[in-house]
Motif scaffolding. Structure first.
Motif, PDB file in Angstrom:
ATOM      1  N   LEU A 218       0.974  -1.087   0.045  1.00 52.99           N
ATOM      2  CA  LEU A 218       0.056  -0.096  -0.044  1.00 52.99           C
ATOM      3  C   LEU A 218       0.808   1.337  -0.155  1.00 52.99           C
ATOM      4  O   LEU A 218       0.546   2.226  -0.772  1.00 52.99           O
ATOM      5  CB  LEU A 218      -0.877  -0.060   1.267  1.00 52.99           C
ATOM      6  CG  LEU A 218      -2.062  -1.120   1.090  1.00 52.99           C
ATOM      7  CD1 LEU A 218      -3.047  -0.975   2.685  1.00 52.99           C
ATOM      8  CD2 LEU A 218      -3.051  -0.652   0.011  1.00 52.99           C
ATOM      9  N   ASN A 219       1.992   1.435   0.813  1.00 52.62           N
ATOM     10  CA  ASN A 219       2.759   2.583   0.833  1.00 52.62           C
ATOM     11  C   ASN A 219       3.708   2.559  -0.371  1.00 52.62           C
ATOM     12  O   ASN A 219       3.905   3.905  -0.658  1.00 52.62           O
ATOM     13  CB  ASN A 219       3.668   2.488   2.019  1.00 52.62           C
ATOM     14  CG  ASN A 219       2.844   2.896   3.412  1.00 52.62           C
ATOM     15  OD1 ASN A 219       2.437   3.867   3.571  1.00 52.62           O
ATOM     16  ND2 ASN A 219       2.387   1.687   4.129  1.00 52.62           N
ATOM     17  N   SER A 222       1.085   4.246  -2.858  1.00 50.36           N
ATOM     18  CA  SER A 222       0.728   5.128  -2.757  1.00 50.36           C
ATOM     19  C   SER A 222       1.874   6.329  -2.619  1.00 50.36           C
ATOM     20  O   SER A 222       1.733   7.322  -3.520  1.00 50.36           O
ATOM     21  CB  SER A 222       0.011   5.349  -1.239  1.00 50.36           C
ATOM     22  OG  SER A 222      -0.169   6.665  -0.707  1.00 50.36           O
ATOM     23  N   TRP A 223       2.847   6.437  -1.620  1.00 53.00           N
ATOM     24  CA  TRP A 223       3.955   7.621  -1.443  1.00 53.00           C
ATOM     25  C   TRP A 223       4.863   7.383  -2.774  1.00 53.00           C
ATOM     26  O   TRP A 223       5.599   8.143  -3.195  1.00 53.00           O
ATOM     27  CB  TRP A 223       4.219   7.514  -0.200  1.00 53.00           C
ATOM     28  CG  TRP A 223       3.463   7.753   0.783  1.00 53.00           C
ATOM     29  CD1 TRP A 223       3.127   6.680   1.680  1.00 53.00           C
ATOM     30  CD2 TRP A 223       2.251   8.659   1.024  1.00 53.00           C
ATOM     31  NE1 TRP A 223       2.112   7.041   2.702  1.00 53.00           N
ATOM     32  CE2 TRP A 223       1.607   8.295   2.423  1.00 53.00           C
ATOM     33  CE3 TRP A 223       2.036   9.702   0.243  1.00 53.00           C
ATOM     34  CZ2 TRP A 223       0.576   8.845   2.818  1.00 53.00           C
ATOM     35  CZ3 TRP A 223       0.893  10.290   0.806  1.00 53.00           C
ATOM     36  CH2 TRP A 223       0.207   9.852   2.004  1.00 53.00           C
ATOM     37  N   LEU A 226       2.138   6.661  -7.054  1.00 54.05           N
ATOM     38  CA  LEU A 226       0.840   7.491  -7.199  1.00 54.05           C
ATOM     39  C   LEU A 226       1.597   9.016  -7.034  1.00 54.05           C
ATOM     40  O   LEU A 226       0.843   9.796  -8.117  1.00 54.05           O
ATOM     41  CB  LEU A 226      -0.425   7.174  -6.494  1.00 54.05           C
ATOM     42  CG  LEU A 226      -1.017   6.185  -7.177  1.00 54.05           C
ATOM     43  CD1 LEU A 226      -2.332   5.772  -6.453  1.00 54.05           C
ATOM     44  CD2 LEU A 226      -1.446   6.217  -8.630  1.00 54.05           C
ATOM     45  N   PHE A 227       1.959   9.261  -5.786  1.00 51.41           N
ATOM     46  CA  PHE A 227       2.126  10.592  -5.737  1.00 51.41           C
ATOM     47  C   PHE A 227       3.539  11.166  -6.608  1.00 51.41           C
ATOM     48  O   PHE A 227       2.933  12.457  -7.086  1.00 51.41           O
ATOM     49  CB  PHE A 227       2.705  10.601  -4.057  1.00 51.41           C
ATOM     50  CG  PHE A 227       2.352  12.037  -3.617  1.00 51.41           C
ATOM     51  CD1 PHE A 227       1.477  12.286  -2.937  1.00 51.41           C
ATOM     52  CD2 PHE A 227       3.425  13.090  -3.543  1.00 51.41           C
ATOM     53  CE1 PHE A 227       1.216  13.661  -2.442  1.00 51.41           C
ATOM     54  CE2 PHE A 227       3.313  14.311  -3.114  1.00 51.41           C
ATOM     55  CZ  PHE A 227       2.264  14.820  -2.568  1.00 51.41           C
ATOM     56  N   GLN A 253      -3.907  12.467  -6.603  1.00 49.44           N
ATOM     57  CA  GLN A 253      -3.152  12.769  -5.199  1.00 49.44           C
ATOM     58  C   GLN A 253      -4.155  12.116  -4.044  1.00 49.44           C
ATOM     59  O   GLN A 253      -3.638  11.760  -3.049  1.00 49.44           O
ATOM     60  CB  GLN A 253      -2.929  14.162  -4.934  1.00 49.44           C
ATOM     61  CG  GLN A 253      -1.873  14.723  -6.111  1.00 49.44           C
ATOM     62  CD  GLN A 253      -0.701  13.961  -6.255  1.00 49.44           C
ATOM     63  OE1 GLN A 253      -0.728  12.648  -6.657  1.00 49.44           O
ATOM     64  NE2 GLN A 253       0.428  14.491  -5.682  1.00 49.44           N
ATOM     65  N   SER A 255      -6.415   9.775  -4.549  1.00 50.71           N
ATOM     66  CA  SER A 255      -6.227   8.290  -4.429  1.00 50.71           C
ATOM     67  C   SER A 255      -5.154   8.038  -3.596  1.00 50.71           C
ATOM     68  O   SER A 255      -5.058   6.985  -2.770  1.00 50.71           O
ATOM     69  CB  SER A 255      -6.425   7.840  -5.699  1.00 50.71           C
ATOM     70  OG  SER A 255      -7.233   8.297  -6.413  1.00 50.71           O
ATOM     71  N   SER A 256      -3.795   8.511  -3.906  1.00 52.45           N
ATOM     72  CA  SER A 256      -2.576   8.130  -3.157  1.00 52.45           C
ATOM     73  C   SER A 256      -2.873   8.525  -1.929  1.00 52.45           C
ATOM     74  O   SER A 256      -2.328   7.472  -0.918  1.00 52.45           O
ATOM     75  CB  SER A 256      -1.625   8.942  -3.567  1.00 52.45           C
ATOM     76  OG  SER A 256      -0.225   9.201  -3.011  1.00 52.45           O
ATOM     77  N   TYR A 257      -3.554   9.297  -1.311  1.00 56.83           N
ATOM     78  CA  TYR A 257      -3.843   9.745   0.200  1.00 56.83           C
ATOM     79  C   TYR A 257      -4.592   8.712   0.794  1.00 56.83           C
ATOM     80  O   TYR A 257      -4.372   8.081   2.101  1.00 56.83           O
ATOM     81  CB  TYR A 257      -4.407  11.125   0.309  1.00 56.83           C
ATOM     82  CG  TYR A 257      -4.486  11.450   1.741  1.00 56.83           C
ATOM     83  CD1 TYR A 257      -3.630  11.718   2.745  1.00 56.83           C
ATOM     84  CD2 TYR A 257      -5.819  11.462   2.443  1.00 56.83           C
ATOM     85  CE1 TYR A 257      -3.705  11.969   3.880  1.00 56.83           C
ATOM     86  CE2 TYR A 257      -6.209  11.844   3.737  1.00 56.83           C
ATOM     87  CZ  TYR A 257      -5.063  12.211   4.622  1.00 56.83           C
ATOM     88  OH  TYR A 257      -5.067  12.339   5.953  1.00 56.83           O
ATOM     89  N   ILE A 259      -5.057   5.690  -0.245  1.00 56.20           N
ATOM     90  CA  ILE A 259      -4.220   4.347  -0.174  1.00 56.20           C
ATOM     91  C   ILE A 259      -3.046   4.507   0.954  1.00 56.20           C
ATOM     92  O   ILE A 259      -2.985   3.583   1.625  1.00 56.20           O
ATOM     93  CB  ILE A 259      -3.448   3.995  -1.610  1.00 56.20           C
ATOM     94  CG1 ILE A 259      -4.772   3.961  -2.538  1.00 56.20           C
ATOM     95  CG2 ILE A 259      -2.589   2.893  -1.265  1.00 56.20           C
ATOM     96  CD1 ILE A 259      -4.247   3.489  -3.881  1.00 56.20           C
ATOM     97  N   GLY A 260      -2.581   5.641   1.282  1.00 56.07           N
ATOM     98  CA  GLY A 260      -1.576   5.860   2.059  1.00 56.07           C
ATOM     99  C   GLY A 260      -2.125   5.751   3.455  1.00 56.07           C
ATOM    100  O   GLY A 260      -1.485   5.123   4.665  1.00 56.07           O
TER     101      GLY A 260
END
Length: 398
Positions: A218-219, A222-223, A226-227, A253, A255-257, A259-260
């Motif tokens: 997931l991380n 995300s970070w 995607l970010f 962004q 979506s990234s948040y 998931i993060g």
């Protein structure tokens, strides 16, 4: 057969005789049932422990609450150490009262007792909860053995046992830190004194491994993926598709948040499952990353119009926080990979991904500047355009 061949055969037979008739211990890596102690030490039970290729032989006398045991393990290297202990308050390492065997400076195998108050506080000395007698240790055929008699409290039916192996001994007196691989973290279980069984926490271990993998995936998505892509969209796509870039950027962004946040929640779950195990820098980077990302999400709701007098300051805030999240995210992804150690190919794949988007960013940066410079009017051009129909207007004269 020549004299040389006869000599080789004699030497080989002598070597095999010495190995097979070791005065202390003979072993097989397959099962504890094939391990024999020839120094008159016999035990009623033996168990193959589920991790680190360790074994325990033991006899429990319920009348005097005495546990006689032999713990067998292979240290990470010949100058390493092995440990077995009992945790009276929990199921993990923290709180364990242990016996640790290692080679001292005189190259002699010794065994000492330690109290494991935390991962950073390992205190040598007599155990508080248990009286230990007849401690001795030996090294044979690359394996170490701890022999001991432990006096347990009355009416104890099972123990929380913890075992471990390490690779180094500091100054010949103190065990060095062990690895933090799944095998090391899961080297714990229960010793059922009534049934003669060693029971592992298989469900708990599977849950921890699953949560670790989910947390990492997931991380990274995300970070780590995607970010950075969302930042590239905001910086370069606006030149070509305005205002579509804005909606794509926000979608990416947000979506990234989301998931993060899910990855952060699994990290909290992991912390509750593995009390005492703390990766300080990874945790601190994660907290800072989560706080900055939350501020960045709030920026969406605080965004002033383009002609607002505070828009300049908002841009500084938004861009600064965004690039801060980008840097912290990538750093923490690498720290997470070091902890999980999923395999070199995964770290290499992420480096290749960063290299590719970095190369794309350089190309788009150059293209963007070329377009901007072409659109910028020359210093000698004093013509004005109305921007709607492109009609040319003469400059006003006084």
């Amino acid at each position: 057969m020549g004299l040389y061949d006869q000599s080789c055969c004699v030497i080989t037979l002598c070597f095999m005789f010495l190995v097979l008739n070791n005065p202390q211990f003979s072993y097989s890596m397959s099962s504890c049932t094939s391990q024999k102690f020839t120094n008159n030490k016999l035990y009623e039970h033996c168990n193959d422990l589920p991790h680190l290729n360790c074994y325990i032989h033991w006899t429990y006398n319920s009348k005097n609450s005495l546990l006689n045991l032999a713990f067998v393990a292979t240290p990470t290297n010949p100058n390493g150490w092995i440990a077995w202990g009992i945790n009276p308050t929990g199921t993990g390492m923290v709180g364990t009262q242990a016996m640790i065997a290692f080679k001292n400076l005189n190259d002699t195998i010794v065994v000492k007792t330690f109290k494991l108050n935390s991962y950073k506080s390992i205190v040598p000395g007599e155990l508080i909860m248990y009286r230990v007698a007849n401690m001795e240790a030996m090294y044979s055929n690359k394996m170490m053995v701890i022999f001991a008699s432990v006096e347990l409290p009355k009416d104890v039916k099972e123990l929380n046992q913890v075992w471990q192996v390490g690779s180094s001994v500091l100054n010949g007196t103190f065990p060095g830190i062990h690895d933090f691989q799944p095998e090391n973290l899961n080297s714990k279980g229960k010793l059922d004194l009534m049934k003669g069984q060693s029971v592992s926490n298989a469900h708990h271990e599977d849950s921890m491994v699953k949560n670790r993998n989910i947390h990492g995936i997931l991380n990274v998505v995300s970070w780590g993926i995607l970010f950075p892509i969302g930042i590239m969209i905001a910086r370069y796509l606006r030149t070509f598709v305005d205002p579509v870039w804005f909606y794509v950027h926000v979608t990416c962004q947000v979506s990234s948040y989301i998931i993060g946040v899910s990855g952060w929640a699994t990290g909290l779950k992991l912390g509750s499952q593995s009390k005492g195990i703390v990766y300080t820098s990874h945790r601190d980077f994660g907290i800072a990353l989560f706080c900055l990302a939350t501020l960045q999400v709030f920026a969406l709701f605080l965004r002033p119009k383009k002609d607002h007098k505070y828009r300049f300051y908002w841009n500084m805030y938004h861009h600064g926080v965004g690039y801060g999240v980008l840097v912290l995210g990538i750093i923490n992804v690498f720290k997470g990979l070091e902890i999980l150690q999923p395999g070199r190919k995964w770290k290499l794949a992420y480096i290749i991904f960063l290299s590719i988007i970095g190369g794309i960013a350089l190309i788009l940066e150059a293209i963007t500047w070329i377009i901007v410079l072409k659109k910028k009017p020359g210093k000698s051009n004093n013509k004005l355009y109305d921007g709607q129909n492109g009609r040319q207007q003469q400059p006003l004269t006084s």
